[in-house]
Design a protein around this motif. Sequence first.
Motif, mmCIF file in Angstrom:
data_model
loop_
_atom_site.group_PDB
_atom_site.id
_atom_site.type_symbol
_atom_site.label_atom_id
_atom_site.label_comp_id
_atom_site.label_asym_id
_atom_site.label_seq_id
_atom_site.Cartn_x
_atom_site.Cartn_y
_atom_site.Cartn_z
ATOM 1 N N THR A 94 0.853 -1.182 0.000
ATOM 2 C CA THR A 94 0.000 0.000 0.000
ATOM 3 C C THR A 94 0.892 1.236 0.000
ATOM 4 O OG1 THR A 94 -1.721 -1.140 1.239
ATOM 5 C CG2 THR A 94 -1.813 1.261 1.196
ATOM 6 N N ALA A 96 1.290 5.416 -0.025
ATOM 7 C CA ALA A 96 0.575 6.631 0.368
ATOM 8 C C ALA A 96 1.500 7.830 0.289
ATOM 9 C CB ALA A 96 0.013 6.503 1.777
ATOM 10 N N SER A 112 0.397 10.250 6.754
ATOM 11 C CA SER A 112 0.251 9.446 5.541
ATOM 12 C C SER A 112 -1.189 9.545 5.054
ATOM 13 C CB SER A 112 0.589 7.985 5.824
ATOM 14 O OG SER A 112 1.934 7.844 6.217
ATOM 15 N N THR A 114 -4.745 8.649 3.713
ATOM 16 C CA THR A 114 -5.582 7.465 3.945
ATOM 17 C C THR A 114 -6.772 7.406 2.999
ATOM 18 O OG1 THR A 114 -6.814 8.664 5.655
ATOM 19 C CG2 THR A 114 -4.941 7.327 6.383
ATOM 20 N N THR A 115 -6.892 8.406 2.127
ATOM 21 C CA THR A 115 -7.954 8.417 1.129
ATOM 22 C C THR A 115 -7.342 8.704 -0.236
ATOM 23 O OG1 THR A 115 -8.394 10.780 1.486
ATOM 24 C CG2 THR A 115 -9.701 9.209 2.773
ATOM 25 N N TYR A 126 -2.988 5.839 -2.106
ATOM 26 C CA TYR A 126 -3.603 6.890 -1.309
ATOM 27 C C TYR A 126 -2.868 8.211 -1.499
ATOM 28 C CZ TYR A 126 -5.914 3.010 1.032
ATOM 29 O OH TYR A 126 -6.653 1.889 1.289
#
Length: 198
Positions: A94, A96, A112, A114-115, A126
């Motif tokens: 993942t 970000a 960081s 998160t969307t 993200y």
Amino acid sequence: RSAETVDLTGWKIQGAPSSGGALILPAVTVESQASIHITNYDYGNPKTVLTVKPAHVTSSVSLPNTDLILVLTDTSGAVMDQVSARYAGSTGATRASMERVTLSDSESAWTSATTAQNLVATGIDYGTPGLARALKAEDTPQTTPTPPIAPENLTPELTPLPDGTAQTPAYVPERILMSEIGFNDHGAPWVELWNANP
């Protein structure tokens, strides 16, 4: 400094180019409460991770995954903002970006993402490039400047005055900020500059 559109022509982001030195901005402006982006690939390029059109495209952008130091200076050489380390952002399964949440240059000023917004589906997981910011001055009244970066946390060789001495960013509530950073490990690094003027 004007509370309207700010002309960034000739401003520099020191530490951003792959060769070191400074990335010099061309004829670009940023409107009040808006952002611009500097990245490697233009809008529509298959390699870009952004779905917003950048203000400046240059292959020299390189934002290291470690040992990050970025210094934003205006045409006079005055330091407007500084990012002293990679405080947030993630890699691996993942990925970000690193987003700013306060006006200071400290680990607590960054988080960081998160969307996801304004990102291509096959790019970084993200990040929110182009999202309106709501940065605060960490409990500092908006009529009072927030504390400057401590001199020992600056990198003098990146931020010298004409006489060779280092200077400290003038932290004031209304200014131009580096508000989001996407790194090399995201495939197409970018820097977001945000006009905090109302």
